[in-house]
Design a protein around this motif. Structure first.
Motif, mmCIF file in Angstrom:
data_model
loop_
_atom_site.group_PDB
_atom_site.id
_atom_site.type_symbol
_atom_site.label_atom_id
_atom_site.label_comp_id
_atom_site.label_asym_id
_atom_site.label_seq_id
_atom_site.Cartn_x
_atom_site.Cartn_y
_atom_site.Cartn_z
ATOM 1 N N ASP A 1 0.883 -1.161 0.000
ATOM 2 C CA ASP A 1 0.000 0.000 0.000
ATOM 3 C C ASP A 1 0.920 1.210 0.000
ATOM 4 O O ASP A 1 1.558 1.518 1.017
ATOM 5 N N LEU A 2 1.012 1.896 -1.117
ATOM 6 C CA LEU A 2 1.995 2.963 -1.270
ATOM 7 C C LEU A 2 1.678 4.186 -0.427
ATOM 8 O O LEU A 2 2.535 5.056 -0.253
ATOM 9 N N ASN A 3 0.457 4.249 0.113
ATOM 10 C CA ASN A 3 0.113 5.330 1.030
ATOM 11 C C ASN A 3 0.457 4.987 2.474
ATOM 12 O O ASN A 3 0.536 5.876 3.320
ATOM 13 N N ALA A 4 0.658 3.713 2.742
ATOM 14 C CA ALA A 4 0.919 3.272 4.114
ATOM 15 C C ALA A 4 2.399 3.042 4.387
ATOM 16 O O ALA A 4 2.869 3.276 5.502
ATOM 17 N N ASN B 1 6.533 3.215 2.589
ATOM 18 C CA ASN B 1 7.383 3.749 1.531
ATOM 19 C C ASN B 1 8.360 2.685 1.042
ATOM 20 O O ASN B 1 9.089 2.092 1.835
ATOM 21 N N ARG C 1 2.155 0.603 -8.278
ATOM 22 C CA ARG C 1 0.794 0.922 -7.846
ATOM 23 C C ARG C 1 0.484 0.070 -6.637
ATOM 24 O O ARG C 1 1.216 -0.865 -6.311
ATOM 25 N N ASP C 2 -0.606 0.373 -5.958
ATOM 26 C CA ASP C 2 -1.004 -0.463 -4.821
ATOM 27 C C ASP C 2 -1.267 -1.890 -5.287
ATOM 28 O O ASP C 2 -1.871 -2.121 -6.345
ATOM 29 N N TRP D 1 2.169 -3.147 9.122
ATOM 30 C CA TRP D 1 1.099 -3.058 8.123
ATOM 31 C C TRP D 1 0.651 -4.447 7.683
ATOM 32 O O TRP D 1 -0.553 -4.712 7.560
#
Length: 289
Positions: free
Chosen positions: A11-14, A16, A37-38, A72
């Protein structure tokens, strides 16, 4: 139970992942643009479930903050309780606070082992210097500590490093080791595969080493069942089905095939009488699922 013993999620928002989001950088496994991408469990689960799988093993994948990644993955396992998901996290076995880091990781119920990559590809290894781990006494001590804690080690390396690595692993006999990607036979010429097969014997001779039939498309995007047939046959012969397990290496190997084709090729190469073992029981026992 069918288990995919080697895949990744992100999850690229969660979390790095610097290597993943680097623009214009072609890696040893190809151009990562299509996977920048996710990639989340529902997407993976849809493909794996359609192929008969119902559980999986998440392998660390180079996060800037390995602890954030491990947390995560645990949150994903907690959210999707109907899909058994365990993980292999990153840990630097040479760090001075290894015991504290392993204590922290073992607070996560999904943790089964750690991975610290020794070798990826010849060119990249010259830049990363990870081959030097084999000469570091702290690395051996870390491997031994994993065994004392009941944790496994996922081993990624190149054939050129197998004999040196086997000498190190022999000094940590209580540590269970999963050899990623069949030992990364990157040279697919006849001579290259002969050299890989010979070197592989140094690892298959160690009873604590189990082999993953995974990542076979990373060094050959035009692979097919026939082209990797000698690799699978050699692994099954040297390790036996009791020490071989399937892993998709998705989404990285989605660069060379879709999930359905990938599993079909592996099933065609593994004798049907060994399917339950290679596609399920070996991973179930190794990762204590």
């Amino acid at each position: 139970m069918r288990i995919d013993a080697h895949h990744h999620l992100w999850d690229l928002n969660a979390v790095n992942y610097p290597w993943l989001m680097e623009k214009g950088a072609v890696r040893f496994f190809g151009d990562p643009t299509p996977i920048q991408r996710d990639y989340l469990l529902p997407e993976f689960r849809k493909d794996a479930g359609a192929a008969g799988f119902s559980a999986s093993v998440h392998i660390q994948v180079g996060a800037a903050d390995p602890w954030a990644e491990a947390q995560w993955v645990q949150s994903v396992a907690d959210q999707y309780t109907d899909w058994p998901l365990v993980q292999v996290a990153f840990c630097d076995l040479t760090t001075d606070d290894l015991a504290e880091q392993l204590d922290q990781l073992q607070s996560l119920p999904s943790l089964r082992g750690v991975r610290q990559i020794i070798g990826r590809a010849p060119g990249e290894d010259q830049l990363s210097g990870t081959n030097e781990l084999l000469d570091n006494p702290k690395f051996l001590a870390g491997l031994q500590q994993l065994g004392e804690r009941g944790l496994s080690f996922d081993l990624q390396l190149l054939p050129e490093l197998m004999e040196r690595t086997a000498a190190v692993l022999a000094q940590a006999p209580s540590t269970q080791v999963a050899l990623c990607h069949a030992g990364s036979p990157h040279d697919r010429s006849e001579m290259g595969l002969e050299g890989w097969s010979k070197a592989l014997k140094s690892l298959s001779a160690l009873p604590q080493v189990t082999c993953k039939l995974s990542g076979l498309g990373m060094f050959d995007h035009n692979w097919c069942a026939n082209s990797v047939g000698p690799i699978v046959e050699t692994c099954l012969t040297q390790f036996g089905p009791e020490r071989c397990m399937f892993g998709s290496n998705f989404p990285v190997d989605s660069l060379s095939s879709n999930y359905a084709d990938l599993i079909a090729r592996h099933k065609a190469l593994v004798p049907e009488a060994q399917h339950d073992q290679v596609f399920g029981r070996t991973a179930q026992q190794f990762y204590q699922m």
